[in-house]
Write an enzyme that holds these catalytic residues in place. Structure first.
Site, short mmCIF file in Angstrom:
data_model
loop_
_atom_site.label_atom_id
_atom_site.label_comp_id
_atom_site.label_asym_id
_atom_site.label_seq_id
_atom_site.Cartn_x
_atom_site.Cartn_y
_atom_site.Cartn_z
N ASP A 290 -8.21 5.25 -4.31
CA ASP A 290 -7.45 6.47 -4.63
C ASP A 290 -8.32 7.70 -4.31
O ASP A 290 -9.50 7.58 -4.00
CB ASP A 290 -7.00 6.46 -6.11
CG ASP A 290 -8.16 6.56 -7.10
OD1 ASP A 290 -8.98 7.49 -6.97
OD2 ASP A 290 -8.25 5.71 -8.01
N HIS B 36 -14.71 0.85 -0.32
CA HIS B 36 -13.64 -0.09 0.00
C HIS B 36 -12.46 0.56 0.72
O HIS B 36 -11.36 0.02 0.72
CB HIS B 36 -13.17 -0.79 -1.30
CG HIS B 36 -14.23 -1.69 -1.88
ND1 HIS B 36 -14.22 -2.13 -3.17
CD2 HIS B 36 -15.33 -2.24 -1.30
CE1 HIS B 36 -15.28 -2.91 -3.39
NE2 HIS B 36 -15.97 -2.98 -2.27
N SER C 78 -16.36 -3.74 -13.23
CA SER C 78 -16.77 -5.04 -13.79
C SER C 78 -18.03 -5.57 -13.10
O SER C 78 -18.62 -6.54 -13.55
CB SER C 78 -15.63 -6.04 -13.63
OG SER C 78 -15.27 -6.15 -12.26
N TYR D 64 0.83 -1.21 0.00
CA TYR D 64 0.00 0.00 0.00
C TYR D 64 0.86 1.26 0.00
O TYR D 64 0.44 2.29 -0.54
CB TYR D 64 -1.01 -0.02 1.16
CG TYR D 64 -2.08 -1.07 0.92
CD1 TYR D 64 -3.13 -0.81 0.03
CD2 TYR D 64 -2.02 -2.33 1.50
CE1 TYR D 64 -4.09 -1.78 -0.25
CE2 TYR D 64 -2.97 -3.30 1.22
CZ TYR D 64 -4.01 -3.02 0.36
OH TYR D 64 -4.96 -3.99 0.07
P1 OAD Z 1 -12.18 -4.30 -12.13
O1 OAD Z 1 -10.73 -4.38 -12.44
O2 OAD Z 1 -12.88 -5.55 -11.74
O3 OAD Z 1 -12.94 -3.74 -13.39
C1 OAD Z 1 -12.48 -2.61 -14.07
C2 OAD Z 1 -13.48 -2.24 -15.13
O4 OAD Z 1 -12.99 -1.07 -15.76
C3 OAD Z 1 -13.65 -3.32 -16.22
O5 OAD Z 1 -15.04 -3.50 -16.48
C4 OAD Z 1 -12.94 -2.70 -17.42
O6 OAD Z 1 -13.55 -3.05 -18.66
C5 OAD Z 1 -13.14 -1.22 -17.15
N1 OAD Z 1 -12.17 -0.33 -17.80
C6 OAD Z 1 -10.90 -0.55 -18.20
N2 OAD Z 1 -10.37 0.55 -18.77
C7 OAD Z 1 -11.34 1.51 -18.73
C8 OAD Z 1 -11.42 2.87 -19.16
N3 OAD Z 1 -10.39 3.50 -19.74
N4 OAD Z 1 -12.57 3.53 -18.96
C9 OAD Z 1 -13.63 2.92 -18.36
N5 OAD Z 1 -13.62 1.65 -17.94
C10 OAD Z 1 -12.48 0.95 -18.12
O7 OAD Z 1 -12.36 -3.16 -11.04
P2 OAD Z 1 -13.58 -2.88 -10.06
O8 OAD Z 1 -14.88 -3.25 -10.68
O9 OAD Z 1 -13.41 -1.50 -9.55
O10 OAD Z 1 -11.90 -4.31 -4.10
O11 OAD Z 1 -13.26 -3.90 -8.90
C11 OAD Z 1 -14.07 -3.94 -7.77
C12 OAD Z 1 -13.27 -4.26 -6.56
O12 OAD Z 1 -12.50 -5.43 -6.76
C13 OAD Z 1 -12.21 -3.25 -6.18
O13 OAD Z 1 -12.73 -2.16 -5.47
C14 OAD Z 1 -11.28 -4.02 -5.35
C15 OAD Z 1 -11.17 -5.26 -6.20
O14 OAD Z 1 -10.79 -6.37 -5.62
C16 OAD Z 1 -11.19 -4.24 -2.97
O15 OAD Z 1 -10.04 -3.87 -2.93
C17 OAD Z 1 -11.97 -4.64 -1.76
#
Ligand code: OAD
Length: 227
Positions: free
Chosen positions: A89, A104, A172, A53
């Site tokens: 962030d 989170h 996602s 971190y």
């Molecule tokens: P993910 O990495 O699961 O998903 C990221 C999403 O962003 C995907 O659907 C990509 O298609 C999309 N993406 C990529 N580039 C992009 C762009 N330029 N513009 C828009 N979208 C884009 O991340 P999260 O859904 O945030 O939890 O994940 C959820 C949680 O899982 C996080 O908060 C974290 C992780 O484990 C904890 O740390 C508890």
């Protein structure tokens, strides 16, 4: 004033240079999430977790909000906006969004390992072994790890139900309970989803799927929302 509620994920920060979680073959900045984002990982190797971190914090000091963060902040000129983010962030805040809920946790905060209500700002970027809370126990990152409760969920559910417009951006939608927020959006609300790789959303009325990056998608809906 109409209410906009936003659910953001790692994709909103991707164009600022922060990697998403699931676009990297199960590794997060080269680490197994089980080692750095679980209570078990912390029990096994506190120094490794703190360092992980610390590096994320150092990186966050160097990145800037992108156009998507900025447009989300600009929507406050015409709407009451609440951002519910899964991101740790602080780019929504750096872009001047006023109401940000971190589901989170937050990278720039630490908390006591014996009293979760003792939360502190981290000056700079480093949290070390031996940095203790006022009760004398080691400080840990103020991050919700896998397997831990998400304390802000109850507040988030209430806010989502009141949305006139709901924007899902850069997530996602595979991590629960955060993903379940979409099920609480009113049938009458407009629901926008922005992602170059659209997540699964059950068909419903007033659904607008925008298969674009965060910056391109936000530019598109800015024109609609500010008309
Ligand atoms: P993910 O990495 O699961 O998903 C990221 C999403 O962003 C995907 O659907 C990509 O298609 C999309 N993406 C990529 N580039 C992009 C762009 N330029 N513009 C828009 N979208 C884009 O991340 P999260 O859904 O945030 O939890 O994940 C959820 C949680 O899982 C996080 O908060 C974290 C992780 O484990 C904890 O740390 C508890």
């Amino acid at each position: 004033m109409k209410k906009i509620v936003v659910l953001s994920g790692a994709g909103v920060s991707a164009e600022s240079g922060i990697k998403t979680f699931r676009d990297n073959g199960g590794l997060w900045e080269g680490f197994d999430v089980m080692d750095v984002a679980t209570p078990e990982g912390w029990a096994k190797n506190q120094a490794l977790v703190l360092d992980f971190y610390n590096q994320r914090r150092k990186q966050s000091h160097e990145v800037m909000p992108n156009e998507a963060h900025k447009i989300l902040a600009k929507l406050e000129d015409k709407y009451e906006v609440t951002i519910i983010t899964q991101n740790v962030d602080n780019l929504h805040e750096k872009a001047s969004s006023s109401n940000v809920i971190h589901l989170h946790g937050e990278l720039f905060k630490s908390r006591s390992t014996i009293d979760e209500n003792l939360v502190y700002e981290i000056e700079g970027w480093e949290l070390k072994i031996g940095d203790n809370c006022e009760l004398g126990s080691q400080l840990r990152p103020h991050i919700v790890w896998f397997g831990e409760m998400v304390p802000m969920m109850e507040i988030a559910y209430k806010i989502v139900q009141k949305a006139d417009i709901f924007i899902v951006i850069g997530t996602s939608l595979v991590v629960y309970p955060a993903a379940s927020l979409v099920d609480y959006v009113s049938e009458k609300a407009e629901l926008y989803v922005i992602d170059p790789n659209l997540p699964h959303i059950s068909p419903r009325s007033h659904l607008h799927l925008i298969e674009k990056s965060a910056t391109a998608g936000m530019k598109e809906i800015l024109n609609i929302l500010m008309k």
